[in-house]
Design an enzyme around this catalytic site. Sequence first.
Site, PDB file in Angstrom:
ATOM      1  N   PRO A  11       0.839  -1.209   0.000  1.00 42.91           N
ATOM      2  CA  PRO A  11       0.000   0.000   0.000  1.00 42.91           C
ATOM      3  C   PRO A  11       0.874   1.260   0.000  1.00 42.91           C
ATOM      4  CG  PRO A  11      -0.763  -1.561   1.650  1.00 42.91           C
ATOM      5  CD  PRO A  11       0.539  -2.091   1.121  1.00 42.91           C
ATOM      6  N   GLU A  12       0.526   2.208  -0.857  1.00 41.28           N
ATOM      7  CA  GLU A  12       1.276   3.459  -0.968  1.00 41.28           C
ATOM      8  C   GLU A  12       0.483   4.571  -0.266  1.00 41.28           C
ATOM      9  OE1 GLU A  12       2.698   4.202  -4.994  1.00 41.28           O
ATOM     10  OE2 GLU A  12       2.632   2.063  -5.446  1.00 41.28           O
TER      11      GLU A  12
END
Length: 278
Positions: free
Chosen positions: A2-3
């Site tokens: 996840p960014e």
Amino acid sequence: MPELPEVETIVRDLRPILAGRRLRHPTLHHTDILRRVRPSRLLRTLDGNRIMEVGRRAKHVVLRLESGHRLVIQPGMTGTLVVHHRRLTAVQRRYAVLEAGIGRGERLVYRDVRRLGVIWLLDDRGWRSYTARIGPEPLDPDFDASAFAAQLRGTRQAIKKVLMDQRRLAGVGNIYANEALFRARIDPSRRSDRLRPQEAHALFGSLREVLQAAIAAKGTTVRDYRTGTGQAGSFQDILQVYGRGGLACPRCGTRLATTHAIDARQTTFCWRCQRSSG
Ligand SMILES: [Zn+2]
């Protein structure tokens, strides 16, 4: 993993639920993702501690506690932080790493199927040194195009690597680096210090645009990512290049190319729209 947009989504979902709640009877099902803290000290510190603030730094969820500690969780590729309204089922418990009661019969759970995430417990000093090692936040109103351009001038590395270098810029990973470079029409392999000022400005605009659009879509769902309320994000439906190698460029129709030559990660781009010009 996840960014920035996915972690920001988790944080925005959880903030109204968690702020002010007290953690009760924390349980640790696995200890291999703890950093800089022993299990016994983590559990002792969490038990009875109140969550004062739910925030984000780079790709990490940051829970500031009443004791002054910060519980920092970096969800890995298969990690999610969710609030359960009833008791966990056997399957849910199987992948739970850390769980704690938060009152009203609810439980905060960090689950991680492959345990690729990381959990830190930092005191004030630990937090200061942790945050000092990470670059500026791209959506911080005080961070502007000139500051961004200055970061790019300092290195000869490929621009795509620079966007993803957490010491230079916080929160951007492979998905949003690919998307921002396509939108700004910049060749991902260009030397960072060779970008013209107007290109750096365009890239800054594209980067902010794509991060904000992704937050509005509640992130990109790859693998096990879920928002703080257990939903899937939908930005994968509007990605223009990431994961679309071999398909038509949404701008000019040319077949999108994929290379692993820049950083061993998958880079997808349009050789016509993102032609190198410097
Ligand atoms: Zn194109």
